[in-house]
Write a protein that holds these residues in place. Structure first.
Motif, short mmCIF file in Angstrom:
data_model
loop_
_atom_site.label_atom_id
_atom_site.label_comp_id
_atom_site.label_asym_id
_atom_site.label_seq_id
_atom_site.Cartn_x
_atom_site.Cartn_y
_atom_site.Cartn_z
N ASN A 77 53.59 11.58 46.77
CA ASN A 77 53.39 10.45 47.21
C ASN A 77 53.84 10.30 48.63
OD1 ASN A 77 52.32 9.44 45.05
ND2 ASN A 77 54.24 8.44 44.32
N MET A 80 51.44 12.25 50.93
CA MET A 80 50.26 11.67 50.94
C MET A 80 50.10 10.41 52.07
SD MET A 80 48.34 13.65 49.76
CE MET A 80 46.41 12.94 49.74
N GLN A 81 51.39 9.83 52.07
CA GLN A 81 51.53 8.61 52.90
C GLN A 81 52.03 9.24 54.36
OE1 GLN A 81 54.47 6.27 50.83
NE2 GLN A 81 53.19 5.78 49.18
N MET A 86 47.22 11.24 55.90
CA MET A 86 46.29 10.15 55.44
C MET A 86 44.97 10.38 56.56
SD MET A 86 48.72 7.00 55.35
CE MET A 86 47.66 5.77 55.26
N ASN A 87 45.15 10.93 57.69
CA ASN A 87 44.25 11.21 58.47
C ASN A 87 43.13 12.35 57.98
OD1 ASN A 87 44.99 9.39 60.38
ND2 ASN A 87 45.94 10.88 61.73
N SER A 89 42.83 12.91 54.66
CA SER A 89 42.46 12.57 53.57
C SER A 89 40.80 11.81 53.88
CB SER A 89 43.39 11.70 52.69
OG SER A 89 44.27 12.33 52.07
N VAL A 90 41.07 10.84 54.99
CA VAL A 90 39.87 10.16 55.33
C VAL A 90 38.91 11.13 55.87
CG1 VAL A 90 39.16 8.66 57.10
CG2 VAL A 90 41.31 8.16 55.90
#
Length: 137
Positions: A77, A80-81, A86-87, A89-90
């Protein structure tokens, strides 16, 4: 023009696309993020420890397994945060959408639809037969 040359041209166009370029830049940022790399190594180590404990079968320490799962999930977690992840993953999601579109269109071509005019069905036109679809997610 041969099928192979057309595919290679498609590959060139994909690699010129802003979504591809963005994903490559995000991957590079992740690779350069020393803290993220340390976290990823720690995540792999936790996974290995979990697997080793599970391989003990009935002799496995259930409390240790629970502890490792909790540590793994917490670190996952946290990873992933992180901003870089995060960039990434997008960007990966955008590339997945492109891949599903390309796959869906190729599926229509294989079904004999006119390459000049065929269109993928809108998600609300879902037939619940996944063979007719490029994906709804």
């Amino acid at each position: 023009m041969s099928l192979e040359s057309v595919l290679r041209e498609l590959g060139k166009e994909i690699q010129k696309d802003e979504r591809f370029i963005k994903l490559q830049a995000c991957a590079k940022a992740n690779d350069a993020d020393e803290e993220l790399q340390k976290q990823m190594q720690e995540l792999q180590l936790l996974s290995l420890k979990f697997q080793q404990e599970m391989q003990k079968g009935e002799e496995a320490d259930k409390d240790r397994i629970t502890e490792l799962q909790t540590q793994y999930q917490g670190l996952y977690n946290e990873i992933m945060q992180g901003g870089n992840m995060m960039n990434y993953s997008v960007a990966a999601s955008e590339m997945e959408q492109m891949a599903q579109y390309i796959s869906g269109m190729i599926g229509l071509f294989f079904d004999g639809q006119d390459p000049e005019t065929c269109e993928l069905p809108e998600p609300e036109d879902c037939t619940h037969d996944c063979s007719t679809c490029a994906g709804c997610h």
